[in-house]
Scaffold this active site. Structure first.
Site, PDB file in Angstrom:
ATOM      1  N   HIS A   1      11.494  26.276   6.369  1.00  0.00           N
ATOM      2  CA  HIS A   1      12.130  24.957   6.612  1.00  0.00           C
ATOM      3  C   HIS A   1      13.582  24.940   6.121  1.00  0.00           C
ATOM      4  O   HIS A   1      14.096  23.878   5.741  1.00  0.00           O
ATOM      5  CB  HIS A   1      11.310  23.850   5.943  1.00  0.00           C
ATOM      6  CG  HIS A   1      11.226  23.953   4.450  1.00  0.00           C
ATOM      7  ND1 HIS A   1      10.105  23.568   3.746  1.00  0.00           N
ATOM      8  CD2 HIS A   1      12.105  24.384   3.523  1.00  0.00           C
ATOM      9  CE1 HIS A   1      10.323  23.761   2.453  1.00  0.00           C
ATOM     10  NE2 HIS A   1      11.527  24.255   2.300  1.00  0.00           N
TER      11      HIS A   1
ATOM     12  N   HIS B   1      12.055  17.762  -1.546  1.00  0.00           N
ATOM     13  CA  HIS B   1      12.990  18.444  -2.443  1.00  0.00           C
ATOM     14  C   HIS B   1      13.750  17.402  -3.265  1.00  0.00           C
ATOM     15  O   HIS B   1      14.962  17.246  -3.137  1.00  0.00           O
ATOM     16  CB  HIS B   1      13.958  19.299  -1.631  1.00  0.00           C
ATOM     17  CG  HIS B   1      13.298  20.373  -0.821  1.00  0.00           C
ATOM     18  ND1 HIS B   1      12.602  20.127   0.345  1.00  0.00           N
ATOM     19  CD2 HIS B   1      13.224  21.712  -1.009  1.00  0.00           C
ATOM     20  CE1 HIS B   1      12.135  21.271   0.837  1.00  0.00           C
ATOM     21  NE2 HIS B   1      12.499  22.238   0.038  1.00  0.00           N
TER      22      HIS B   1
ATOM     23  N   HIS C   1      12.228  33.765  -1.004  1.00  0.00           N
ATOM     24  CA  HIS C   1      13.600  33.347  -1.306  1.00  0.00           C
ATOM     25  C   HIS C   1      13.720  32.861  -2.739  1.00  0.00           C
ATOM     26  O   HIS C   1      12.776  32.336  -3.308  1.00  0.00           O
ATOM     27  CB  HIS C   1      14.140  32.298  -0.328  1.00  0.00           C
ATOM     28  CG  HIS C   1      13.461  30.956  -0.280  1.00  0.00           C
ATOM     29  ND1 HIS C   1      12.126  30.771  -0.030  1.00  0.00           N
ATOM     30  CD2 HIS C   1      13.963  29.698  -0.416  1.00  0.00           C
ATOM     31  CE1 HIS C   1      11.843  29.474   0.008  1.00  0.00           C
ATOM     32  NE2 HIS C   1      12.942  28.795  -0.245  1.00  0.00           N
TER      33      HIS C   1
ATOM     34  N   GLU D   1       6.670  28.185  -2.415  1.00  0.00           N
ATOM     35  CA  GLU D   1       6.428  27.213  -1.334  1.00  0.00           C
ATOM     36  C   GLU D   1       5.281  27.669  -0.422  1.00  0.00           C
ATOM     37  O   GLU D   1       4.645  26.852   0.239  1.00  0.00           O
ATOM     38  CB  GLU D   1       7.698  27.035  -0.479  1.00  0.00           C
ATOM     39  CG  GLU D   1       8.798  26.261  -1.180  1.00  0.00           C
ATOM     40  CD  GLU D   1      10.052  26.085  -0.313  1.00  0.00           C
ATOM     41  OE1 GLU D   1      10.898  25.274  -0.685  1.00  0.00           O
ATOM     42  OE2 GLU D   1      10.195  26.757   0.728  1.00  0.00           O
TER      43      GLU D   1
HETATM   44  C1  DHB Z   1      17.137  27.111   1.138  1.00  0.00           C
HETATM   45  C2  DHB Z   1      15.793  27.262   1.482  1.00  0.00           C
HETATM   46  C3  DHB Z   1      14.882  26.252   1.198  1.00  0.00           C
HETATM   47  O1  DHB Z   1      13.546  26.336   1.470  1.00  0.00           O
HETATM   48  C4  DHB Z   1      15.317  25.082   0.617  1.00  0.00           C
HETATM   49  O2  DHB Z   1      14.424  24.095   0.457  1.00  0.00           O
HETATM   50  C5  DHB Z   1      16.650  24.932   0.256  1.00  0.00           C
HETATM   51  C6  DHB Z   1      17.562  25.952   0.530  1.00  0.00           C
HETATM   52  C7  DHB Z   1      18.129  28.180   1.455  1.00  0.00           C
HETATM   53  O3  DHB Z   1      17.759  29.231   1.970  1.00  0.00           O
HETATM   54  O4  DHB Z   1      19.319  27.967   1.221  1.00  0.00           O
HETATM   55 FE    FE Z   2      12.414  24.512   0.442  1.00  0.00          FE
END
Ligand code: DHB
Ligand code: FE
Length: 313
Positions: free
Chosen positions: A12, A59, A193, A240
């Protein structure tokens, strides 16, 4: 009765939403990402769900950091779009399905999963980006969406096992809803990530591919994975992915993998996407298919109506 026909998972990444909103989807960097969802849009246009259950995480948009519910179900008629710092995204409001959502609340809470009920809630990129990826940018979303927000922003998030079992309870709830509704459940977030700290920018494609394989074939193994393992292997925000297990828990044990897409990176994140279909079901029982005497691999393809398509870039 209502039934869950399929599950969809997708990342997302907020920058995907920004690329759409700023008309940058034709740039090569973004084309690589959006191309991976072309087949998915065709699939969902054919599947025509009556309702989507959207499992995502807030978030610190709707709840701030003052109140962080572990599982928050949207029971409202509609959900406004949160302002995440640049004004609300220019996407349609998300219309809910209060009747089915209330039914799920009753069934799931009486099954001992203590949900927070939200009769008013705004939704952020966690939900709107996957809606764009699957439905494009229509004037109105094509069906009602029931948001289910999961805490993955402050330790401790729910365990993968808890999420998997919540998925099962949601399935039971849906199947006891009297109206004939086709439901698709989305599990969103991930894949690997990490956004801040010394390991910012971490991507672990080997872990991500194994996660996708197990999501289809061996989700119970994934359900046993600890938060530490998610964090170590997939980065702090990789956790997540426990939300994908709610989606998977709501499906049959055996599913047909219809489609998979994986690309690195979008912003800081590995983008992963999968579509899993329940085999055709009538009144809760697997309907014998005319292909039932064929070898397993052929049955799988026959049930899917097509080969599993996998795209990697
Ligand atoms: C990013 C990815 C995410 O899932 C998020 O909630 C905020 C930022 C990113 O890759 O920058
Ligand atoms: Fe996220």
């Amino acid at each position: 009765m209502a039934r869950i026909i399929a599950g969809v998972s997708s990342s997302h990444v907020p920058a995907i939403g920004a690329a759409i909103d700023n008309h940058r989807t034709n740039e090569p960097y973004w084309q690589r990402v959006f191309r991976g969802f072309e087949r998915s849009k065709e699939w969902i246009a054919k599947a025509k769900p009556d309702v989507v259950i959207g499992v995502y995480n807030d978030h610190a948009s709707a709840f701030s950091v003052e109140i962080i519910p572990t599982f928050a179900l949207g029971t409202a008629t509609e959900f406004g779009i949160a302002d995440e710092g640049w004004g609300p995204r220019p996407v349609p409001v998300v219309k809910g399905h209060p009747e089915l959502a209330s039914h799920i609340a009753q069934s799931v809470i009486l099954d001992e999963f203590d949900l927070t009920l939200c009769n008013k809630m705004e939704v952020d990129h966690g939900l709107t980006v996957p809606l764009n990826l699957m439905f494009g940018s229509p004037q109105e979303w094509p069906c009602p969406v029931i948001p289910l927000a999961v805490n993955v922003v402050q330790f401790p998030p729910p365990t993968g096992n808890r999420c998997f079992n919540l998925g099962r309870a949601i399935r039971k709830a849906v199947e006891s809803y009297p109206e004939d509704l086709k439901v698709v459940i989305f599990g969103t977030g991930g894949m690997s990530h990490q956004i801040s700290g010394p390991r910012a920018g971490l991507i672990n494609s080997k872990f991500d591919h194994a996660f996708l394989d197990n999501l289809t074939k061996n989700p119970k193994k994934l359900a046993q994975m600890s938060h530490m393992e998610y964090m170590r292997e997939a980065g702090a925000e990789g956790v997540e992915m426990v939300m994908w297990l709610i989606m998977r828990g709501a499906l049959d044990e055996q599913v047909d993998e219809i489609y998979r897409f994986y690309t690195v990176p979008a912003s800081n994140t590995a983008v992963g996407h999968i579509i899993l279909e329940n085999r055709r079901r009538v009144a809760g029982k697997a309907k014998p298919s005319p292909a039932s005497k064929k070898p397993a691999a052929k049955i799988k393809r026959a049930a899917a109506g097509q080969k599993v398509h996998r795209i990697r870039s």
